[in-house]
Write an enzyme that holds these catalytic residues in place. Structure first.
Site, PDB file in Angstrom:
ATOM      1  N   TYR A 115      48.396  39.697  63.703  1.00  6.51           N
ATOM      2  CA  TYR A 115      49.060  38.405  63.344  1.00  6.51           C
ATOM      3  C   TYR A 115      49.112  38.086  61.607  1.00  6.51           C
ATOM      4  O   TYR A 115      49.758  37.060  61.400  1.00  6.51           O
ATOM      5  CB  TYR A 115      47.611  37.257  63.821  1.00  6.51           C
ATOM      6  CG  TYR A 115      47.527  37.230  65.348  1.00  6.51           C
ATOM      7  CD1 TYR A 115      48.533  36.836  65.807  1.00  6.51           C
ATOM      8  CD2 TYR A 115      46.507  38.043  65.829  1.00  6.51           C
ATOM      9  CE1 TYR A 115      48.687  36.730  67.251  1.00  6.51           C
ATOM     10  CE2 TYR A 115      46.799  37.891  67.289  1.00  6.51           C
ATOM     11  CZ  TYR A 115      47.578  37.236  67.868  1.00  6.51           C
ATOM     12  OH  TYR A 115      47.457  37.127  69.402  1.00  6.51           O
ATOM     13  N   ASP A 123      58.292  46.902  56.793  1.00 11.83           N
ATOM     14  CA  ASP A 123      59.400  47.194  56.235  1.00 11.83           C
ATOM     15  C   ASP A 123      59.746  48.662  55.994  1.00 11.83           C
ATOM     16  O   ASP A 123      60.923  49.104  55.925  1.00 11.83           O
ATOM     17  CB  ASP A 123      59.328  46.594  54.693  1.00 11.83           C
ATOM     18  CG  ASP A 123      59.929  45.305  54.754  1.00 11.83           C
ATOM     19  OD1 ASP A 123      60.822  44.932  55.585  1.00 11.83           O
ATOM     20  OD2 ASP A 123      59.195  44.349  54.006  1.00 11.83           O
ATOM     21  N   ILE A 137      50.507  34.172  42.112  1.00 10.54           N
ATOM     22  CA  ILE A 137      49.746  35.029  41.085  1.00 10.54           C
ATOM     23  C   ILE A 137      49.423  36.358  41.317  1.00 10.54           C
ATOM     24  O   ILE A 137      49.622  37.231  40.171  1.00 10.54           O
ATOM     25  CB  ILE A 137      48.327  34.212  41.102  1.00 10.54           C
ATOM     26  CG1 ILE A 137      48.177  32.896  40.635  1.00 10.54           C
ATOM     27  CG2 ILE A 137      47.402  35.101  40.176  1.00 10.54           C
ATOM     28  CD1 ILE A 137      47.093  32.077  40.631  1.00 10.54           C
ATOM     29  N   THR A 181      71.196  24.293  45.702  1.00 10.70           N
ATOM     30  CA  THR A 181      70.920  25.573  44.907  1.00 10.70           C
ATOM     31  C   THR A 181      69.827  25.462  43.890  1.00 10.70           C
ATOM     32  O   THR A 181      69.301  26.379  43.201  1.00 10.70           O
ATOM     33  CB  THR A 181      72.232  25.931  44.147  1.00 10.70           C
ATOM     34  OG1 THR A 181      72.510  24.935  43.091  1.00 10.70           O
ATOM     35  CG2 THR A 181      73.504  26.066  44.827  1.00 10.70           C
ATOM     36  N   LYS A 182      69.094  24.118  43.989  1.00  9.39           N
ATOM     37  CA  LYS A 182      68.358  24.061  43.160  1.00  9.39           C
ATOM     38  C   LYS A 182      66.943  24.954  43.164  1.00  9.39           C
ATOM     39  O   LYS A 182      66.594  25.551  42.296  1.00  9.39           O
ATOM     40  CB  LYS A 182      67.729  22.684  43.025  1.00  9.39           C
ATOM     41  CG  LYS A 182      66.655  22.121  42.072  1.00  9.39           C
ATOM     42  CD  LYS A 182      67.478  21.849  40.504  1.00  9.39           C
ATOM     43  CE  LYS A 182      68.059  20.391  40.801  1.00  9.39           C
ATOM     44  NZ  LYS A 182      69.199  20.306  39.454  1.00  9.39           N
ATOM     45  N   GLY A 198      47.832  48.984  71.487  1.00  9.19           N
ATOM     46  CA  GLY A 198      46.938  48.026  70.978  1.00  9.19           C
ATOM     47  C   GLY A 198      45.670  48.473  70.869  1.00  9.19           C
ATOM     48  O   GLY A 198      45.125  49.748  71.312  1.00  9.19           O
ATOM     49  N   CYS A 200      50.822  54.715  73.777  1.00  7.11           N
ATOM     50  CA  CYS A 200      49.393  54.779  73.247  1.00  7.11           C
ATOM     51  C   CYS A 200      48.537  54.149  74.183  1.00  7.11           C
ATOM     52  O   CYS A 200      48.165  54.635  75.186  1.00  7.11           O
ATOM     53  CB  CYS A 200      49.298  54.279  71.871  1.00  7.11           C
ATOM     54  SG  CYS A 200      48.038  54.999  70.696  1.00  7.11           S
ATOM     55  N   GLN A 240      47.083  55.231  77.839  1.00  7.88           N
ATOM     56  CA  GLN A 240      45.537  55.245  78.278  1.00  7.88           C
ATOM     57  C   GLN A 240      45.170  54.328  79.555  1.00  7.88           C
ATOM     58  O   GLN A 240      44.724  54.709  80.333  1.00  7.88           O
ATOM     59  CB  GLN A 240      44.770  54.753  77.054  1.00  7.88           C
ATOM     60  CG  GLN A 240      45.046  55.841  75.813  1.00  7.88           C
ATOM     61  CD  GLN A 240      44.152  55.309  74.711  1.00  7.88           C
ATOM     62  OE1 GLN A 240      43.543  54.131  74.643  1.00  7.88           O
ATOM     63  NE2 GLN A 240      44.182  56.132  73.531  1.00  7.88           N
ATOM     64  N   HIS A 282      53.469  57.701  69.314  1.00  4.21           N
ATOM     65  CA  HIS A 282      54.133  56.492  69.118  1.00  4.21           C
ATOM     66  C   HIS A 282      55.925  56.849  68.824  1.00  4.21           C
ATOM     67  O   HIS A 282      56.158  57.024  67.693  1.00  4.21           O
ATOM     68  CB  HIS A 282      53.953  55.552  67.913  1.00  4.21           C
ATOM     69  CG  HIS A 282      52.668  54.918  68.113  1.00  4.21           C
ATOM     70  ND1 HIS A 282      52.556  53.584  68.494  1.00  4.21           N
ATOM     71  CD2 HIS A 282      51.296  55.263  67.978  1.00  4.21           C
ATOM     72  CE1 HIS A 282      51.208  53.253  68.773  1.00  4.21           C
ATOM     73  NE2 HIS A 282      50.493  54.307  68.302  1.00  4.21           N
ATOM     74  N   GLU A 320      58.324  55.241  68.802  1.00  2.02           N
ATOM     75  CA  GLU A 320      58.996  54.122  68.158  1.00  2.02           C
ATOM     76  C   GLU A 320      59.273  54.284  66.868  1.00  2.02           C
ATOM     77  O   GLU A 320      60.039  53.590  66.173  1.00  2.02           O
ATOM     78  CB  GLU A 320      58.445  52.895  68.512  1.00  2.02           C
ATOM     79  CG  GLU A 320      57.376  52.503  68.173  1.00  2.02           C
ATOM     80  CD  GLU A 320      56.069  52.995  68.881  1.00  2.02           C
ATOM     81  OE1 GLU A 320      55.995  53.870  69.508  1.00  2.02           O
ATOM     82  OE2 GLU A 320      54.821  52.479  68.710  1.00  2.02           O
TER      83      GLU A 320
HETATM   84  N1  GLN Z   1      43.007  51.662  70.838  1.00  2.00           N
HETATM   85  C1  GLN Z   1      43.459  52.978  71.474  1.00  2.00           C
HETATM   86  C2  GLN Z   1      42.944  53.986  70.503  1.00  2.00           C
HETATM   87  O1  GLN Z   1      42.357  53.778  69.386  1.00  2.00           O
HETATM   88  C3  GLN Z   1      45.149  52.883  71.206  1.00  2.00           C
HETATM   89  C4  GLN Z   1      45.641  52.808  69.836  1.00  2.00           C
HETATM   90  C5  GLN Z   1      47.114  52.447  69.905  1.00  2.00           C
HETATM   91  O2  GLN Z   1      47.689  52.042  70.922  1.00  2.00           O
HETATM   92  N2  GLN Z   1      47.816  52.627  68.838  1.00  2.00           N
HETATM   93  O3  GLN Z   1      42.930  55.194  71.040  1.00  2.00           O
END
Ligand code: GLN
Length: 532
Positions: free
Chosen positions: A55, A72, A150, A189-190, A355, A382, A386, A508, A510
């Site tokens: 978040y 990034d 700052i 543009t200010k 997650g 991941c 699981q 991962h 991705e």
């Molecule tokens: N929470 C799980 C773990 O720590 C999976 C982590 C994740 O999906 N990146 O193994």
């Protein structure tokens, strides 16, 4: 080699797309044959974003060397195919940590340690770290945050000093915002003028201005900006909203951003960048009309950036299949056995997201049960993998209380359990299994066919793993362990071979998909979704 340093700063508001502008510039310079690297300096105090909730700053990206990085860096890699490392992402926290370590060692020989020169010197040392390897013609450094904050002051002071020390080997590209006031039907543009003034107050005169805008900025208005901001008219570039971020390099090239950077830093600038492959991708992207409907099941669905790399990987794979991605986020907290059919049946494929923690996992189990029983192409990543293992244990192996010890530490069927080396760890930051690990794929599996090789390397970020004690039971019931680590034999990929496409990976994928080399597993997944 006389490395050139390009700083990219931002003004007025955040979220203007500094990362995309930096990545686009890197793409153009690489396509002109220069060796380039790109790095991000974040003014927050966390050592790295690994401990941040999505978040706060969206997805946490992971580099090959196991650094938990700002998202990034994902853009940098997707645009450039450069493999970034921990040296490509520095935070205020890391700068201070290093200075304080030096102070404790006595390196400062009794001097008072101060922001100037000690913190700024440390920032400068980090800016030049990649440049001094002698490998790069140009180093692009994106400064996070907005001018006037700052916390970004020491970074700007370091930029000011470097510009003074390096002369025309160092320039500043400043990205600002030109708002459109709908009621007055006018662009303003200010804010840009103010933001440049703030930068000048810090002693930095920008060389190039990139103005983010919703509407075309007329030439007269650009002349006015140039005049107010001490920038030549050709160096006032507009970055107008475009349908895809991947069009930004072309938009920047058409206005000469790459030529400006090269001429201003005294670099040779002949001919045109070779964007053949990039344009090929854009052609496919612009001509794709048939949709592929993918449902992404996860708990951070109201957040645009939480699953950034997965979104982009899907988009790239769809584009190479001449398809348009239609991605629906499905909140895992709202899925149950009663509504799952209605939520998932219209999809061509389902992704179950990574997650942490318990929230939303029961919904993931419900979704996976439905997908498995209805032969829906399904990709677990991941935590998603699981959950595939847990759902299979509960509903096929009849281990009713099967779980991960992350979710239920007391379960008798701990089919997902904490890795041995994780058991003594108490610190949260940077202590997961992180970065690239080798994986051997089992011959004949769908995963091996997708990769077209048996030896791969993929990036990890997790503490828990498939519990090997149960492996035989799973394999006897038809869930194949399709990939394992060659040294530790940890299970890294599972699949159901009698299913259309049901694959889970502990890593991962991705993080490794780029515009010019889409990831083979995402490519194969989309192929399966299309043939459904
Ligand atoms: N929470 C799980 C773990 O720590 C999976 C982590 C994740 O999906 N990146 O193994």
């Amino acid at each position: 080699m006389d490395t050139r340093y390009i700083f990219v700063t931002g003004g007025v508001v955040s979220s203007l797309g500094k990362g995309i502008i930096s990545s686009s510039l890197a793409r153009l310079l690489l396509s002109r044959g220069f060796s380039v690297t790109i790095q991000k300096f974040d003014p927050y105090i966390n050592i790295d974003p690994g401990t941040l909730n999505p978040y706060e700053h969206g997805e946490c990206y992971v580099t090959v060397d196991g650094h938990e990085a700002d998202l990034d860096l994902g853009h940098y890699e997707r645009f450039t195919n450069i493999k970034t490392t921990r040296a490509n992402n520095i935070t205020t926290g890391r700068v201070y940590q290093s200075v304080i370590d030096k102070e404790r060692r006595g390196d400062y020989l009794g001097k008072t340690v101060q922001i100037i020169p000690h913190i700024t010197d440390e920032i400068k040392r980090n800016v030049k770290l990649l440049g001094t390897t002698g490998k790069y013609d140009l180093v692009i450094t994106e400064i996070g945050g907005t001018v006037g904050d700052i916390e970004s002051l020491p970074f700007l002071e370091a930029v000011r000093q470097l510009r003074w020390e390096l002369g025309n080997k160092c320039i500043c590209v400043h990205l600002t915002y030109v708002p459109y006031i709908r009621a007055a039907k006018e662009l303003k543009t200010k804010p840009t003028q103010h933001s440049v003034k703030l930068l000048q107050q810090e002693g930095i005169q920008p060389d190039i201005l990139v103005l983010r805008t919703e509407k075309d900025i007329p030439a007269a208005m650009r002349r006015k900006v140039a005049q107010f901001c001490n920038v030549s008219v050709d160096a006032v570039i507009q970055s107008i909203d475009v349908p895809s971020i991947y069009e930004v390099p072309l938009m920047m090239h058409r206005q000469g951003l790459d030529t400006l950077v090269l001429t201003k830093t005294d670099m040779p600038c002949k001919g045109e960048p070779d964007l053949t492959k990039w344009n090929h991708f854009l052609d496919k992207m612009n001509n794709a009309s048939t949709e592929v409907k993918i449902g992404l099941v996860g708990k951070y669905v109201e957040l645009q950036d939480a699953y950034k790399s997965i979104d982009e990987s899907l988009f790239q794979a769809c584009t190479y299949h001449d398809r348009k991605l239609n991605l629906t986020y499905i909140n895992s907290e709202r899925i149950n056995d009663a509504n799952v059919e209605q939520l998932l049946a219209g999809m061509d494929g389902i992704i179950v997201a990574p997650g942490f923690g318990q929230r939303g996992t029961e919904g993931k189990f419900a979704a996976l049960k439905w997908c498995r029983e209805h032969d829906m192409p399904t990709f677990g990543i991941c935590l998603g993998m699981q959950c595939m293992v847990i759902e299979f244990a509960r509903n096929v192996l009849h281990m009713d209380d099967a779980n991960s010890t992350e979710i239920d530490p007391k379960t008798r069927h701990n089919v997902i359990d904490l890795m041995e080396e994780q058991k003594s760890i108490t610190n949260m930051g940077g202590t997961m299994r992180l970065g690239a690990y080798a994986c051997h794929l089992k011959q004949g599996t769908r995963v091996a066919k997708a990769y077209d090789t048996l030896h791969i390397e993929e990036r990890h970020r997790h503490r828990f793993e498939f519990n090997d004690e149960f492996r035989q039971q799973f394999e006897a019931a038809g869930m194949v362990c399709a990939g394992e680590n060659p040294e530790t034999h940890l299970v890294e990929a599972v699949e159901l071979p009698d299913h259309r496409w049901y694959i889970g990976v502990q890593y991962h994928p991705e993080y490794q998909s780029t515009v010019l080399s889409p990831h083979p597993l995402f490519m194969d997944f989309i192929r399966a979704c299309i043939s459904k």
